[in-house]
Design a protein around this motif. Sequence first.
Motif, PDB file in Angstrom:
ATOM      1  N   UNK A  46      -2.060  36.304   9.354  1.00 61.00           N
ATOM      2  CA  UNK A  46      -2.681  36.744  10.608  1.00 61.00           C
ATOM      3  C   UNK A  46      -3.730  37.821  10.325  1.00 61.00           C
ATOM      4  N   UNK A  47      -3.398  38.777   9.467  1.00 64.84           N
ATOM      5  CA  UNK A  47      -4.353  39.835   9.133  1.00 64.84           C
ATOM      6  C   UNK A  47      -5.584  39.283   8.426  1.00 64.84           C
ATOM      7  N   UNK A 104     -11.920  36.799  13.920  1.00 65.78           N
ATOM      8  CA  UNK A 104     -11.714  36.718  15.362  1.00 65.78           C
ATOM      9  C   UNK A 104     -12.336  37.924  16.058  1.00 65.78           C
ATOM     10  N   UNK A 105     -12.142  39.114  15.486  1.00 57.51           N
ATOM     11  CA  UNK A 105     -12.687  40.338  16.086  1.00 57.51           C
ATOM     12  C   UNK A 105     -14.209  40.334  16.091  1.00 57.51           C
ATOM     13  N   UNK A 131      -0.029  36.058  20.247  1.00 60.34           N
ATOM     14  CA  UNK A 131      -0.754  36.295  21.487  1.00 60.34           C
ATOM     15  C   UNK A 131      -2.241  36.386  21.152  1.00 60.34           C
ATOM     16  N   UNK A 132      -3.036  35.525  21.776  1.00 59.36           N
ATOM     17  CA  UNK A 132      -4.479  35.602  21.628  1.00 59.36           C
ATOM     18  C   UNK A 132      -5.004  36.629  22.618  1.00 59.36           C
ATOM     19  N   UNK A 144      -5.785  38.186  17.531  1.00 59.01           N
ATOM     20  CA  UNK A 144      -4.514  37.463  17.497  1.00 59.01           C
ATOM     21  C   UNK A 144      -3.465  38.431  16.972  1.00 59.01           C
ATOM     22  N   UNK A 145      -2.317  38.488  17.631  1.00 58.54           N
ATOM     23  CA  UNK A 145      -1.249  39.371  17.164  1.00 58.54           C
ATOM     24  C   UNK A 145       0.073  38.623  17.117  1.00 58.54           C
TER      25      UNK A 145
END
Length: 96
Positions: free
Chosen positions: A26-27, A33-34, A53-54, A40-41
């Motif tokens: 994810x990281x 994405x940013x 969670x988007x 996304x978390x």
Amino acid sequence: MLVESQGIVEAPAQMSERERIIRAVIEEVRPNLKRDGGDCELVEIDGNKIMVRLAGACIFCKLASATLEGIQARMIEKLGEFVRLVPVAGAPKARH
């Protein structure tokens, strides 16, 4: 399909190798994405279901499902097992 989450599960003091890999994937994608105004978390890991969670621009993006498929494929590759990425709806819960 978005589902409501029960809330963020607090990470145990000792993170498993499996959870470390999931968080690392994810990281790995978050900067991209940013850059486009999204995020996304990780919300919860429940067996082979990984709830995320988007946020931001990702919420209404037409390519969100393709993004989730890509993240899921990367997790399967890194973990060596099938997992299913499940997007959850709702605002992040406050942590105490």
